[in-house]
Motif scaffolding. Structure first.
Motif, PDB file in Angstrom:
ATOM      1  N   UNK A   1       0.792  -1.226   0.000  1.00  0.00           N
ATOM      2  CA  UNK A   1       0.000   0.000   0.000  1.00  0.00           C
ATOM      3  C   UNK A   1       0.821   1.270   0.000  1.00  0.00           C
ATOM      4  N   UNK A   2       1.984   1.253  -0.606  1.00  0.00           N
ATOM      5  CA  UNK A   2       2.838   2.434  -0.687  1.00  0.00           C
ATOM      6  C   UNK A   2       4.205   2.176  -0.092  1.00  0.00           C
ATOM      7  N   UNK A   3       4.981   3.240   0.046  1.00  0.00           N
ATOM      8  CA  UNK A   3       6.282   3.194   0.706  1.00  0.00           C
ATOM      9  C   UNK A   3       6.355   4.413   1.617  1.00  0.00           C
ATOM     10  N   UNK A   4       6.579   4.162   2.900  1.00  0.00           N
ATOM     11  CA  UNK A   4       6.696   5.247   3.876  1.00  0.00           C
ATOM     12  C   UNK A   4       8.139   5.536   4.268  1.00  0.00           C
TER      13      UNK A   4
ATOM     14  N   UNK B   1       6.476  10.458  -1.636  1.00  0.00           N
ATOM     15  CA  UNK B   1       5.726  11.722  -1.661  1.00  0.00           C
ATOM     16  C   UNK B   1       4.247  11.508  -1.356  1.00  0.00           C
ATOM     17  N   UNK B   2       3.740  10.313  -1.621  1.00  0.00           N
ATOM     18  CA  UNK B   2       2.333  10.016  -1.306  1.00  0.00           C
ATOM     19  C   UNK B   2       2.137   9.636   0.157  1.00  0.00           C
ATOM     20  N   UNK B   3       3.225   9.370   0.864  1.00  0.00           N
ATOM     21  CA  UNK B   3       3.150   9.030   2.282  1.00  0.00           C
ATOM     22  C   UNK B   3       2.934  10.311   3.098  1.00  0.00           C
ATOM     23  N   UNK B   4       2.171  10.232   4.188  1.00  0.00           N
ATOM     24  CA  UNK B   4       2.012  11.431   5.015  1.00  0.00           C
ATOM     25  C   UNK B   4       3.308  11.842   5.711  1.00  0.00           C
ATOM     26  N   UNK B   5       4.250  10.937   5.845  1.00  0.00           N
ATOM     27  CA  UNK B   5       5.530  11.238   6.507  1.00  0.00           C
ATOM     28  C   UNK B   5       6.615  10.344   5.934  1.00  0.00           C
ATOM     29  N   UNK B   6       7.031  10.632   4.715  1.00  0.00           N
ATOM     30  CA  UNK B   6       8.068   9.836   4.068  1.00  0.00           C
ATOM     31  C   UNK B   6       9.426  10.048   4.706  1.00  0.00           C
ATOM     32  N   UNK B   7      10.193   8.981   4.770  1.00  0.00           N
ATOM     33  CA  UNK B   7      11.520   9.040   5.390  1.00  0.00           C
ATOM     34  C   UNK B   7      12.536   8.316   4.517  1.00  0.00           C
TER      35      UNK B   7
ATOM     36  N   UNK C   1      13.170  19.861   1.161  1.00  0.00           N
ATOM     37  CA  UNK C   1      12.790  20.798   2.227  1.00  0.00           C
ATOM     38  C   UNK C   1      11.395  21.349   1.948  1.00  0.00           C
ATOM     39  N   UNK C   2      10.571  21.360   2.977  1.00  0.00           N
ATOM     40  CA  UNK C   2       9.206  21.858   2.817  1.00  0.00           C
ATOM     41  C   UNK C   2       8.223  20.799   2.361  1.00  0.00           C
ATOM     42  N   UNK C   3       8.708  19.597   2.073  1.00  0.00           N
ATOM     43  CA  UNK C   3       7.814  18.510   1.669  1.00  0.00           C
ATOM     44  C   UNK C   3       7.538  17.627   2.885  1.00  0.00           C
ATOM     45  N   UNK C   4       6.839  16.541   2.651  1.00  0.00           N
ATOM     46  CA  UNK C   4       6.535  15.593   3.721  1.00  0.00           C
ATOM     47  C   UNK C   4       7.625  14.538   3.901  1.00  0.00           C
ATOM     48  N   UNK C   5       8.761  14.694   3.201  1.00  0.00           N
ATOM     49  CA  UNK C   5       9.839  13.702   3.251  1.00  0.00           C
ATOM     50  C   UNK C   5      11.071  14.303   3.925  1.00  0.00           C
TER      51      UNK C   5
END
Length: 194
Positions: free
Chosen positions: A72-75, A120-126, A164-168
């Motif tokens: 279901x994605x990659x976080x 980028x589709x994750x609410x908090x990508x790392x 910077x400024x993104x959710x990652x």
């Protein structure tokens, strides 16, 4: 955030297996990606992608797509994949430099680039890259390795600025010598207690 989707490159190696197991133990779904043809063990709540050459863009993209579809994605992407060689500049050759560049830096860039859309589709990508203390202070015989790990360090800095400024977020961990059977054989006198 619970039940994240985690990708760990170099997931069949000593450090990769520990990292993957730590995520699985806290309830995350883990995809281990490795160049080795067969996983040495299995992982709870996980899947394995064996025989993946991360310097091959198509293979990296396919591994990310398959993991994202299954989980279901990659976080989180943890780049552990890499290698080491000890060789002086005087006694060595270009082959070692090319090998270290491919194993430590190119593999990291290729899978990271492939994973960015999913992250980028994750609410908090790392993104967590495993660098090395040698990227900051190289020792004799560590030129090729240290230069490639310095590249990982700079790649991480560039990613952090670009995102910077993104959710990652993008960060690097710079361990010293890790106590593994290969490192013990290559560096029998190394201090792994640091």
């Amino acid at each position: 955030m619970s039940e994240r989707s985690i990708m760990v490159t170099g997931g069949f190696g000593v450090l990769g297996r520990v990292v993957a197991a730590a995520f699985a133990d806290q309830g995350d779904r883990v995809a281990r990606v490795d160049f080795a043809p067969v996983a040495p063990d299995s992982i709870a709540r996980g899947m394995d992608f064996a025989g993946i050459d991360l310097t091959d863009t198509a293979m990296a993209e396919r591994a990310v797509a398959d993991a994202a579809n299954a989980h279901g994605g990659v976080d989180v992407l943890v780049n552990v994949a890499g290698g080491f060689t000890w060789q002086t500049v005087e006694d060595g050759g270009v082959d070692a430099w090319e090998k270290m560049f491919a194993m430590n830096l190119l593999s990291n860039m290729t899978i990271t680039r492939a994973a960015l859309p999913a992250l980028k589709r994750s609410p908090a990508g790392r993104i967590v890259n495993i660098g090395a203390q040698a990227a900051v202070q190289a020792g004799a015989g560590m030129g090729a390795y240290a230069a490639s790990k310095a590249g990982v360090h700079r790649l991480t800095e560039a990613l952090a600025a670009e995102l910077a400024g993104s959710n990652i977020t993008a960060n690097a961990i710079l361990p010293s010598i890790i106590d593994t059977p290969v490192n013990r054989a290559d560096m029998p006198d190394a201090d792994t207690a640091q």
